[in-house]
Every structure is written in C-alpha cells, then in structure tokens.
Design a protein around this motif. Structure first.
Motif, short mmCIF file in Angstrom:
data_model
loop_
_atom_site.label_atom_id
_atom_site.label_comp_id
_atom_site.label_asym_id
_atom_site.label_seq_id
_atom_site.Cartn_x
_atom_site.Cartn_y
_atom_site.Cartn_z
N VAL A 263 -30.26 -47.99 -1.09
CA VAL A 263 -29.34 -47.12 -1.92
C VAL A 263 -28.32 -47.85 -1.62
O VAL A 263 -27.68 -48.50 -0.81
N SER A 573 -28.34 -39.24 -6.86
CA SER A 573 -28.93 -38.55 -5.82
C SER A 573 -30.83 -38.77 -6.69
O SER A 573 -32.01 -39.80 -5.38
N HIS A 576 -31.65 -41.49 -4.36
CA HIS A 576 -32.19 -41.47 -2.96
C HIS A 576 -33.62 -40.62 -3.45
O HIS A 576 -33.79 -41.39 -2.70
N VAL A 704 -28.22 -35.70 -3.45
CA VAL A 704 -28.41 -35.70 -2.29
C VAL A 704 -27.06 -36.13 -2.41
O VAL A 704 -27.01 -37.49 -2.99
N ASP A 706 -24.87 -38.49 0.64
CA ASP A 706 -24.33 -39.23 2.12
C ASP A 706 -22.38 -39.02 2.87
O ASP A 706 -22.17 -39.02 1.69
N TYR A 713 -28.52 -42.79 6.41
CA TYR A 713 -29.31 -42.38 5.41
C TYR A 713 -30.47 -42.55 5.86
O TYR A 713 -31.49 -41.63 5.10
N VAL A 718 -28.43 -36.72 6.23
CA VAL A 718 -28.04 -37.12 4.43
C VAL A 718 -28.09 -35.34 4.34
O VAL A 718 -28.48 -34.15 5.39
#
Length: 784
Positions: A263, A573, A576, A704, A706, A713, A718
């Motif tokens: 990510v 998100s 992720h 999601v 973080d 993460y 997270v």
C-alpha cells in the motif's frame, strides 16, 4: 524420486528491519514430501529460509524437469535442460508473501505433485499435464524434448490476457500476437498470460539478451490450438502455472506469486503536479501558492533536472564531467533544502525528485567503472520500440543488479530522505529488463537506512512483474498531447494492471506537444479514476496545471480534483484489499462480466472498484456507454457525475456529453464511502464520512484506515469499519475492528440513500463503535 534443493537469497539487515517487513506470521508445514518454506519480504526480495522439496522427473528422451509449488497458488516447473544440478532461478519477478503450498507426490499416469489448487504431472511418455483440483485437464504439452528448448501447451482457442501493452496494441485486451518480454519507454510486455483455457502462466529466466538487454530471451505465441513458450536463446527457464477458472482468479494468483502490492503512502492517492522546467525556488513556491490559494487540491510536486543539477547530461562523454554533481542540490531551486522541505511539508506538500540510473560526475564514474558497477552500453534511444543504434549515456549507467553497487547508491542517496525528500520519480531506466526493479531495491534500502518503518514510494517509466510489492508505481511514458494518446491511456492502464503493474499513472495532458483546454479537462476526468493522478509536461510547453487553461476548463479540472479527494477513503481501502489479496482495484469490464461478449476486449471503460467509468475520449464530446446486465445509477458522488433515475442493463447510451460531465455509474447495492472535499490528504478526515448506498440490492464495503505513512499496516495495525446494507430493511449497519487509532481516521458518519426518485441523507452520528442508520420513507431512524 524426490530430493531436496535450496535457494537462499541473503540480505544484510538488522532484526528490527526484518521484523518490520513481515506481513503475516509464516506458517511452517512439515510432512512427508511437502514444501517447507518461510517467506519474508525485504527490499522487495524474497528472503527464504527454504528446504523446499521438489519432485524430479526424468524424461524419456533425456533431461529432467523439477516440480514444486511457489506461493499459495502456483506450480513451479524447472526445465533442467542445461544441467541436472542447476539451482532454482532467484528471479526478482517472484516473491510471494505467503508460504509455498504443501503438496504430495503422485504416481498415476506418470510422476507429479498434487495440492489443494490442482495437480501437475509428467506422463510416462514425457508430456506435461495441468489439472484443476477436481482433476479436470486444463492443458497438456507434447512430449518434452530437452533438445527443443520449447514447450507447447494445448489450447481450445483460449483468449490471452495480461501481456502488457504498447501504443500499437493497447486498444485490445486480448491478442494472438507473439509476445517478447520487453521494458521500453511507452511499452512494457511481461512474460505472463492468463488464458480462458483456465490457467495463468509466468515464464522466468535469469538474464536479458546481451545485445538487446531490454528484452528477455524468451517468447510465447498462440496458434489457437497451442500456446508455445520458446526459450532457445535463454541459459535457463522456469514456468509457473496457476490453475484459475476466471481472469479475476488468474490475475489474483499471479499477484500472489509475484507478491501482492504494498500500500503506497496516503499522499500518493491525491494529486501530484510535475513538470520539466521548475526555474528556481521562487517559481516552485509561486506554484504551490497558486494551488493553495485557488483551492486546487494537491499533495505532492515532482521536480525534474533542476532540483539537483543545472545542466542535463545527455551529451556527456563516457568519462563524464568534473563539475557535474549527482547527489547534491541545485543552488537556484534548493538553496536551503532542509528549510524548504520543512516549509513545503507544513503546507502539506510532499516533494519527489527525478532520478536517472546513471552518473555524470567524472570521479564517481571512474571509481564505479573500476569496481565493475557500470554497464558498458547506454540507454536506448527512441520511444517504442527501442533504438539501440541511437543509445546515449554509453558506459555511464549503474548495474543495480550488483549488490555492492546498490549498497553504495543507497548510502549516497540516503541524505535526501534525511533532509526531507519524500519519494523518487525514476526515468530512463530501460538499460536492462530488471534495472527498474534493482534500482528500486537500492532506493528502498536507502530509505531504510534513515527510517525502516517508513513506506517506500516511487513512480517509474518501466516495470517488471513483482515491483509493486515494494510500493512502486509506473507511468505510461513520454506521451503526446493528442486525443489519440488520451484514447490509448485506459487500454495501457488495463493491460499493465493485468500484467502485473497495479499502480499506473500517465502524463495527464501529454508530455510532448501543445495541448488545449478541452483536452486537459477530459484528461483530468480520466485521471480522477486512475490509481495515480499526475500531470507532467515538456520544458517548452505550458505546464499542465489546472489554473493555466481558462475559467471553464479550470472549473472542470477543479471538479475532477475535488472528486479525486472525495474518493480517497474508497481508493485507499481498495489498495488494502489488493495487499490482502482479496480483490482488485482497477479492472476491465470482462473481469466482472466474463460471459458478456460485448466486453471481452473493451478498454474504453473500466471499473474503479465498483464504479463503472466511461469517460469522454474524443474531441467531439460524443460518447457511447455500454452498461452490462444489472440496475445502474449515475454516480452521485459529484455534480460532474450526478444524474437521475436508474438504467436497466444491458444497454447502450449514446450522445454528446457536456464538458463538465464524466459518465460514471454504479450498480444497485453499491456501498461507497466518500470524504468531504479537502485540499490534501493531510486534511482528512475534514468532517464526517459520507456513505452512499444505492437502493435495490444488499451490499457491503470495508473501510480500511491506518497511519498512512508507516509499514505497521503489514503487521495488522489497521482499523476496519465493515458497512453492510440491508435493502429490505433499508438499514446501513457497521462494525469496527482493529486496535489502530490513526490520527486521520473518521469519527463521524452520515448516510445517503440513492433511489430511482432521488436521494436523502441522514443526520451525522458517531463512528467510534458499531451502529446503524435506518431509512423509513422520509423519516430517518438512527441507532447509535
């Protein structure tokens, strides 16, 4: 018979860095005839403590093959035609995050291995056969001959996806043309395909072609009845085969094998402004001020040559120049680098600098040459295909596959990260197929010398499968400001995503040539829905900044930027989900509708998560949109996409589209989290999260969050908010999991219900724990 073989890739790291890189606790499998492996990703490479079992099979006509698994869903076939004691290829393209799947040896019809996702064997006559988990034959070869240096796999006119693309074929997703893997400006082809015969394949060799090092010495082609890999020019060859019933499963299996994408830092999901021609410090700060004062959202700028040197080195002789500096700052643009970086960061602006994979300083070149760290050749000229006869920077390019050269480069560049540089923009690295990969390993190592917890990020002009596990992005090369190159952009993106490059950018507005306000506006609309949104331009052309093209086009570009920033929690998100291996972000329509013949080769539309994007790509503003089966709503996230009513698919919509509008649609049941409009990702949350729900079907989405900048993460640090829409009860409910409490997390939420009659919004409620919102006709019931 079976015997053990090992392949251990070593790397000098302290234990803290090693533990930082672990994504999931590695499982140890221990049983007879099984693979025992622990996979840890460091510096983008697989550091394996491996005692991997292989099943070795002698061929009737001489030679052997070795069968094993790699990662959670791939078979590995090693062709031992060059010597039976050859070690497994430690390819930079292969680096699964998950352990190798356990398998058992089988002796039916020949010798092979069986695991949960299928089986593979060599028959008594020497044919290679691939099966599904329920023992359905997917493909088989003719009898293998060690003298032929090729393998042909049967095909029932299977369509091939995932080759990569160049300008000449990017308007097609599937192709029956031969594929020679290549890394080039504006074109990359991967040694990979998914076939609708029901499997994916990745071919691996350890080296490029010496006289044309941007090519791999392997090729595949299809006749309709067979897909043939030719490796006669190679010194070694391995074939990874992945049973997969659909293009989605096949692409996910390939990312499992090469390493699911890291990510990127959160700022990479915003807008990045680049150009060649930043004149001096005053100009840099003037442009930053124009973005901020005009409320054009932005997160980063990229500075070309003039951040570190006052002259380009294109015409330098191989010995270089004594006055040239490779690892410093130019006094006009960065007279006070630490002070400037701090000031720009306070304005929520990250800075990326261009890097070239070569040296220009005479003393550095002499030292590197004496140590054997330089290629003798140069960078190929031209765009696509490469022109080696026009090569430049001959004898000055670093061979980053040399570990000592990488360590030296990491040390020389680490001070930039200490002083405030955020990321790199890597250009002209087409000196070898794997230059970009190893160059990024060196840059990642450089960052780890300064801060082992920080996420690495770079944008590159070329790629090979596996680079994304480091956190890299790519762009489509030096394109031109034409409608033709705008039309090519979605196809380049989709073909590259399928081939192994999930984070694709382009030079919005075109690098070469003069652009127009209308072209700029349409290109910004496309960029909103790409993984990376970035502008760039030649020094002789008007920078592609949104406030330089008039009031009307400027307003359209600002709307595109505002929508981009509203989509940040959604896009983040989805990133992720890619890392977790549970979904893809950018998808061609054929992934969601594999049985719809209207979309099996479509590249002018795509899915951004669940958003079907169909932007205008022509100067006449005409657009024909195809909506597959389902109930569709115009996307209600922005005035530029908002419409009314619902549309039943399959159907086509044709007409002239106003410059302010970008056609985008979602299906009933879509749950879409949106941020308020903010000026940078550092301004998040900026208010309550809006969750749009499109009536007519149940739906769900997991948000999601973080810290946006560190690798924590990867250890599970997270916060996940799982939204579930119950259409019958008209209730949006959610649960929150994870111990992370990121500073930029959303603490409040409001829901918007979109129906065929219009939409209604709820009150704002807390998002710190589980809750629900129920729509009751015009009355909104809220349960904390």
């Amino acid at each position: 018979t079976s015997r053990k073989s090992s392949s251990i890739e070593s790397k000098a790291l302290d234990m803290a860095t090693l533990l930082q890189a672990i994504r999931r606790p590695a499982a140890l499998f221990a049983c007879a005839c099984l693979c025992l492996s622990v996979d840890i990703l460091v510096g983008g490479q697989s550091l394996r403590g491996s005692s991997a079992e292989e099943v070795f099979v002698g061929l009737p006509n001489g030679g052997k093959v070795a069968l094993s698994t790699r990662g959670p869903s791939s078979f590995r076939v090693r062709f031992l035609y060059w010597g039976e004691d050859a070690k497994p290829i430690d390819s930079p393209m292969v680096g699964p995050r998950e352990p190798d799947a356990p398998f058992s040896e089988i002796k039916s019809k020949g010798t092979g291995i069986k695991t949960t996702f299928g089986s593979i064997l060599v028959t008594h006559s020497g044919s290679l056969e691939l099966y599904t988990s329920d023992e359905k034959l997917l493909t088989k070869s003719a009898n293998l001959l060690s003298s032929s240096k090729s393998v042909g796999l049967t095909s029932a006119n299977g369509l091939l996806y995932g080759r990569g693309a160049a300008p000449n074929d990017c308007l097609s997703l599937n192709s029956n043309r031969p594929v020679r893997p290549l890394v080039c400006n504006r074109g990359t082809y991967a040694p990979y395909y998914f076939t609708t015969d029901g499997y994916s394949a990745l071919g691996v060799t350890s080296h490029s072609i010496p006289e044309s090092p941007t090519y791999l010495p392997i090729e595949y082609s299809t006749s309709g009845s067979a897909i043939t890999w030719d490796f006669g020019l190679a010194d070694d060859f391995e074939l990874f085969l992945m049973p997969a019933s659909t293009l989605l499963h096949g692409t996910q299996a390939s990312y499992d094998l090469t390493g699911t994408p890291a990510v990127p830092p959160r700022y990479a999901f915003g807008f990045i402004a680049s150009r060649w021609g930043w004149e001096d410090r005053a100009y840099v700060e003037e442009i930053i001020g124009n973005f901020r004062d005009g409320e054009y959202p932005i997160d980063a700028i990229i500075i070309d040559f003039r951040w570190f040197t006052n002259v380009s080195d294109y015409n330098f002789e191989p010995a270089g120049r004594s006055y040239y500096q490779d690892f410093g700052y130019h006094i006009l643009t960065f007279p006070e680098p630490e002070e400037q970086f701090a000031d720009y960061h306070n304005k929520n602006i990250k800075v990326g600098g261009i890097r070239k994979p070569r040296l220009g300083n005479k003393d550095l070149l002499k030292d590197a040459g004496e140590k054997g760290w330089l290629f003798s050749h140069g960078e190929p000229g031209g765009i696509f295909p490469p022109k080696w006869e026009d090569a430049y920077a001959v004898g000055r390019n670093v061979n980053f596959s040399n570990p000592e050269a990488r360590a030296w480069y990491a040390q020389k560049t680490s001070h930039f990260f200490e002083e405030g540089m955020s990321f790199w923009w890597n250009d002209e690295g087409e000196t070898d197929v794997f230059t970009y990969h190893w160059w990024n390993v060196a840059e990642q190592d450089s960052l780890q010398l300064v801060d082992a917890s920080r996420r690495f990020y770079s944008i590159n002009r070329g790629w090979t499968p596996g680079m994304a596990r480091m956190g890299t992005a790519v762009w489509t090369g030096d394109i031109t400001a034409t409608w033709e190159d705008l039309q090519r952009t979605p196809g380049m993106m989709l073909n590259w995503v399928l081939g192994g490059a999930p984070y694709v950018a382009c030079d919005i507005g075109g690098f070469f040539g003069a652009t127009t306000p209308e072209l700029m506006a349409r290109w910004y609309q496309v960029g909103t829905f790409m993984p990376v949104m970035r502008v760039h331009s030649h020094i002789a052309r008007t920078p592609r900044f949104p406030f330089l093209f008039g009031e009307e086009a400027g307003a359209v570009m600002k709307a595109a930027l505002n929508l981009r920033y509203r989509l940040v929690p959604y896009h983040y998100s989805l990133a992720h989900a890619m890392f977790a291996g549970s979904d893809m972000w950018i998808k061609p329509l054929v992934i969601e509708y594999p049985l719809d013949s209207n979309v099996n080769n479509s590249v002018s539309q795509w899915f951004d998560g669940n958003i079907l994007v169909a932007p205008v790509l022509s100067s006449d503003s005409r657009q024909s949109v195809y909506l597959p089966e389902g109930i569709w709503y115009p996307l209600a996230a922005s005035p530029s996409t908002r419409g009314s009513g619902v549309i039943a698919g399959p159907t086509s919509l044709d007409g002239v589209v106003d410059l302010s509008v970008v056609p985008a649609f979602v299906q009933s049941g879509t749950v879409l989290p949106l941020a308020p409009v903010v000026q940078s990702t550092e301004d998040l949350p900026g208010g309550a999260l809006e969750v749009q729900v499109y009536a007519g079907a149940d739906g769900k989405f997991t948000l999601v969050e973080d810290d946006g900048s560190t690798l924590s993460y990867q250890a599970g640090n997270v916060r996940k908010t799982s939204f579930v829409w119950n259409d019958e009860k008209k209730t949006l409910s959610w649960t929150v999991s994870g111990s992370a409490t990121p500073a930029h997390r959303f603490t409040e939420v409001t829901a918007t219900l979109v129906t065929s009659e219009g939409w209604s919004s709820s009150e704002v409620v807390t998002l710190e724990g589980p809750g629900s919102i129920t729509f009751e006709n015009e009355i909104i019931a809220i349960v904390p």
